[in-house]
Scaffold this motif. Structure first.
Motif, PDB file in Angstrom:
ATOM      1  N   ILE A  29       0.955  -1.264  -0.077  1.00  0.00           N
ATOM      2  CA  ILE A  29      -0.103   0.026   0.205  1.00  0.00           C
ATOM      3  C   ILE A  29       0.971   1.170   0.060  1.00  0.00           C
ATOM      4  O   ILE A  29       0.879   2.228  -0.755  1.00  0.00           O
ATOM      5  CB  ILE A  29      -1.159  -0.156   1.359  1.00  0.00           C
ATOM      6  N   ILE A  30       2.076   1.166   0.768  1.00  0.00           N
ATOM      7  CA  ILE A  30       2.715   2.566   0.915  1.00  0.00           C
ATOM      8  C   ILE A  30       3.656   2.733  -0.158  1.00  0.00           C
ATOM      9  O   ILE A  30       3.735   3.751  -0.959  1.00  0.00           O
ATOM     10  CB  ILE A  30       3.509   2.344   2.047  1.00  0.00           C
ATOM     11  N   MET A  31       4.068   1.471  -0.955  1.00  0.00           N
ATOM     12  CA  MET A  31       4.781   1.863  -2.228  1.00  0.00           C
ATOM     13  C   MET A  31       4.194   2.015  -3.230  1.00  0.00           C
ATOM     14  O   MET A  31       4.530   2.810  -4.261  1.00  0.00           O
ATOM     15  CB  MET A  31       5.760   0.496  -2.279  1.00  0.00           C
ATOM     16  N   ILE A  58      -1.879   8.784 -16.165  1.00  0.00           N
ATOM     17  CA  ILE A  58      -0.987   7.797 -16.608  1.00  0.00           C
ATOM     18  C   ILE A  58      -0.777   6.628 -15.618  1.00  0.00           C
ATOM     19  O   ILE A  58      -1.156   5.410 -15.719  1.00  0.00           O
ATOM     20  CB  ILE A  58       0.360   8.093 -17.113  1.00  0.00           C
ATOM     21  N   TYR A  59      -0.321   6.988 -14.425  1.00  0.00           N
ATOM     22  CA  TYR A  59      -0.582   5.898 -13.190  1.00  0.00           C
ATOM     23  C   TYR A  59      -1.843   5.165 -13.031  1.00  0.00           C
ATOM     24  O   TYR A  59      -1.848   4.042 -12.876  1.00  0.00           O
ATOM     25  CB  TYR A  59       0.149   6.721 -11.976  1.00  0.00           C
ATOM     26  N   ALA A  60      -2.933   6.060 -12.814  1.00  0.00           N
ATOM     27  CA  ALA A  60      -4.370   5.619 -12.370  1.00  0.00           C
ATOM     28  C   ALA A  60      -4.572   4.560 -13.547  1.00  0.00           C
ATOM     29  O   ALA A  60      -4.996   3.588 -13.342  1.00  0.00           O
ATOM     30  CB  ALA A  60      -5.056   6.707 -12.127  1.00  0.00           C
ATOM     31  N   ALA A  61      -4.249   5.028 -14.416  1.00  0.00           N
ATOM     32  CA  ALA A  61      -4.981   4.155 -15.747  1.00  0.00           C
ATOM     33  C   ALA A  61      -3.993   2.814 -15.769  1.00  0.00           C
ATOM     34  O   ALA A  61      -4.550   1.822 -15.997  1.00  0.00           O
ATOM     35  CB  ALA A  61      -4.555   4.830 -17.175  1.00  0.00           C
ATOM     36  N   TRP A  62      -2.565   2.977 -15.479  1.00  0.00           N
ATOM     37  CA  TRP A  62      -2.024   1.712 -15.375  1.00  0.00           C
ATOM     38  C   TRP A  62      -2.527   0.766 -14.361  1.00  0.00           C
ATOM     39  O   TRP A  62      -2.618  -0.418 -14.745  1.00  0.00           O
ATOM     40  CB  TRP A  62      -0.410   2.149 -15.446  1.00  0.00           C
ATOM     41  N   LEU A  63      -2.854   1.347 -13.143  1.00  0.00           N
ATOM     42  CA  LEU A  63      -3.263   0.218 -12.062  1.00  0.00           C
ATOM     43  C   LEU A  63      -4.635  -0.363 -12.349  1.00  0.00           C
ATOM     44  O   LEU A  63      -4.815  -1.423 -12.203  1.00  0.00           O
ATOM     45  CB  LEU A  63      -3.317   1.176 -10.771  1.00  0.00           C
ATOM     46  N   LEU A 111      -4.594  -4.657  -6.792  1.00  0.00           N
ATOM     47  CA  LEU A 111      -3.957  -3.539  -6.020  1.00  0.00           C
ATOM     48  C   LEU A 111      -4.749  -2.616  -5.764  1.00  0.00           C
ATOM     49  O   LEU A 111      -4.876  -1.972  -4.438  1.00  0.00           O
ATOM     50  CB  LEU A 111      -2.850  -3.148  -6.596  1.00  0.00           C
ATOM     51  N   VAL A 112      -5.656  -2.134  -6.686  1.00  0.00           N
ATOM     52  CA  VAL A 112      -6.562  -1.159  -6.563  1.00  0.00           C
ATOM     53  C   VAL A 112      -7.765  -1.752  -5.433  1.00  0.00           C
ATOM     54  O   VAL A 112      -8.028  -0.740  -4.391  1.00  0.00           O
ATOM     55  CB  VAL A 112      -7.546  -0.999  -7.747  1.00  0.00           C
ATOM     56  N   PHE A 122     -13.497   3.003  -5.187  1.00  0.00           N
ATOM     57  CA  PHE A 122     -12.459   2.131  -5.381  1.00  0.00           C
ATOM     58  C   PHE A 122     -12.890   0.954  -5.845  1.00  0.00           C
ATOM     59  O   PHE A 122     -12.188  -0.017  -6.816  1.00  0.00           O
ATOM     60  CB  PHE A 122     -11.352   2.431  -4.518  1.00  0.00           C
ATOM     61  N   GLN A 123     -13.502   0.320  -4.870  1.00  0.00           N
ATOM     62  CA  GLN A 123     -13.892  -1.166  -5.075  1.00  0.00           C
ATOM     63  C   GLN A 123     -14.965  -1.377  -6.264  1.00  0.00           C
ATOM     64  O   GLN A 123     -14.738  -2.514  -6.856  1.00  0.00           O
ATOM     65  CB  GLN A 123     -14.754  -1.740  -3.766  1.00  0.00           C
ATOM     66  N   ALA A 124     -15.406  -0.573  -6.627  1.00  0.00           N
ATOM     67  CA  ALA A 124     -16.393  -0.767  -8.201  1.00  0.00           C
ATOM     68  C   ALA A 124     -15.602  -0.460  -9.217  1.00  0.00           C
ATOM     69  O   ALA A 124     -15.966  -1.071 -10.277  1.00  0.00           O
ATOM     70  CB  ALA A 124     -17.417   0.728  -7.749  1.00  0.00           C
TER      71      ALA A 124
END
Length: 498
Positions: free
Chosen positions: A302-304, A466-471, A478-479, A495-497
């Motif tokens: 989570i932290i990383m 870009i980072y959000a789209a990657w995750l 992880l999301v 976020f769970q959705a």
């Protein structure tokens, strides 16, 4: 007064609920505190000169060294103890008063020697005034331990906010009044004084100390091991400034230390309060079923997931970031910031190891890791400083990978964690941060000449998208894990959705 009892409501809750509430108050308040402090700090940086920050950094080496012995390890022993009596609390208070009084006297006497080493007479005067900081430590450490035992981070949050507001007002007032480097001396004294008074009141910890230390041997031994580990941490974190203070003039030392400040914002301001919550949570898990390893892996992931894109973004936007946040007089810091940002993920991972070891009653393992890091880093600093500020920054990239590898090899078996499990926890955010950093750097090079704030305003949202789209595309588990950790219910459901 007696220590605040752990209420039936807290004991009846699930540990996960307690941790989420603790993170909400501790990290939420930390965000508010840091917004106040950062606003004041960046305004003050624009008023003061790099030389002022170089002189202040020289005093921080001595202050940092002695602060490693200030008794916070004793407070940690109180936090992890299963039961605590009123007498033990009074004994802790007495130990803290004696230890910090001795440290104040020691610093006062060492001040002229430090000034001679740096060849800066004003350093002696600054260090002698900074002795006042030690007088506030017992009134912070004792109530902090009592409130942490009860996982009451709401009252800690209020005290931290009050102290930060007072410190920010003192810093801005001093800078605008033309106090120069003395602004950096007086502001922390105001901050710690207000925080200590607020914490003592919140924890109802006003009591007479006890100087009869019979029966306090376990607490003293645990605190001593913690202090030794912290001394090694000092060698890691301050040796570069100690070495550079002799080699560089105040201007270049100020460039280096302010670059460190900018790149270490996450690991030095966001991670420590999370580690405080983690330590208390690990201690409870250790009492129950030894599930520390699983919690450690989850916490690291989570932290990383937040740290890695932060550092990648700093590296990719170093030039406009420095010009925007610090001002044009700090332009020489941009290449230093870029190099240091690449080393900060390793520093962050290293700082997450110690709380798990300490909570399991293995501070000796943290001590061994710290001693290894001290040897590796000091050697790298001594070599790197020969090539100036850039060489000193590059020494981080040489020493830290080896340091973290050795620490993990020792620690993971103790926690019952397989290396593949830890790698799996950070793989997705690592690749996402790399993709984001490379993309933002390429866009930054392709942009036409723009004012630094405008360039930064274009690049930061791009990196976030870009980072959000990657995750979302490659790391949906992880999301969902991040959603589980969110303390706010509505945000967690969003976020769970995904």
């Amino acid at each position: 007064m007696t220590a605040p009892a752990e209420s039936p409501r807290i004991e009846s809750e699930s540990l996960g609920s307690q941790i989420r509430r603790a993170v909400l108050w501790r990290s939420g308040s930390q965000i508010l505190v840091q917004m106040v402090q950062w606003a004041a700090t960046f305004l003050v940086i624009r008023v003061l000169s790099p030389a002022d920050y170089g002189l202040f950094a020289m005093t921080q080496v001595i202050l940092g060294l002695l602060n490693m012995l200030n008794g916070l390890g004793l407070a940690s022993g109180l936090i992890r103890a299963k039961e605590v009596s009123r007498q033990q609390i009074r004994q802790l208070f007495g130990m803290l008063l004696l230890v910090n009084g001795a440290l104040a006297f020691t610093q006062f006497m060492l001040a002229p020697w430090a000034a001679a080493y740096y060849r800066q007479p004003i350093v002696a005067q600054m260090l002698q005034v900074q002795c006042l900081i030690y007088l506030t430590t017992p009134f912070i450490a004792l109530p902090f331990a009592l409130l942490s035992r009860a996982m009451d981070y709401r009252e800690q949050a209020k005290a931290n906010v009050a102290g930060s507001l007072a410190g920010a007002i003192a810093a801005l007032g001093g800078a605008l009044a033309g106090l120069g480097v003395w602004t950096l001396v007086f502001a922390p004294i105001v901050l710690f004084t207000v925080r200590g008074l607020a914490l003592m009141t919140a924890a109802k910890a006003w009591m007479w100390p006890s100087f009869d230390f019979r029966g306090a041997g376990d607490l003293a031994r645990y605190g001593s091991l913690m202090a030794l580990g912290q001394l090694c941490w000092f060698a890691e974190s301050q040796a570069d400034v100690f070495i550079a203070g002799r080699q560089f003039d105040p201007h270049w030392l100020g460039i280096y230390t302010t670059s460190l400040f900018l790149t270490q914002i996450f690991v030095s301001k966001i991670v420590p309060p999370l580690n405080e919550v983690a330590f208390a949570a690990y201690a409870r898990l250790n009492r129950d079923s030894g599930a520390v390893g699983a919690a450690f892996v989850r916490g690291v992931g989570i932290i990383m997931a937040a740290a890695l894109p932060f550092y990648a973004g700093i590296a990719a936007t170093a030039q406009p970031l420095v010009l925007t946040m610090l001002g044009p007089q700090w332009a020489q810091a941009a290449p230093v910031v870029r190099i240091l940002a690449l080393a900060m993920p390793l520093l962050t991972l290293q700082t997450l190891i110690a709380p798990a070891c300490d909570a399991m009653g293995r501070p000796g393992l943290s001590l061994r890791n710290g001693a290894t890091g001290a040897v590796l880093l000091v050697g790298a600093y001594l070599v790197g400083v020969q090539w100036g500020v850039i060489g000193l920054a590059c020494s981080w990239l040489v020493a830290y990978p080896l340091y973290v590898a050795i620490s993990l090899k020792r620690t993971l078996p103790v926690l019952g964690v397989a290396p593949s499990a830890l790698l799996g926890a950070i793989r997705a955010p690592l690749f996402g941060a790399l993709a984001m950093g490379v993309s933002v750097a390429l866009v930054a090079r392709a942009l036409p000449p723009l004012p630094a704030p405008l360039a930064l305003a274009c690049l930061v949202p791009l990196g976030g998208v870009i980072y959000a789209a990657w995750l979302i595309a490659f790391a949906r588990p992880l999301v969902r894990e991040l959603a589980q950790a969110l303390p706010l219910g509505p945000a967690r459901r969003v976020f769970q959705a995904l």
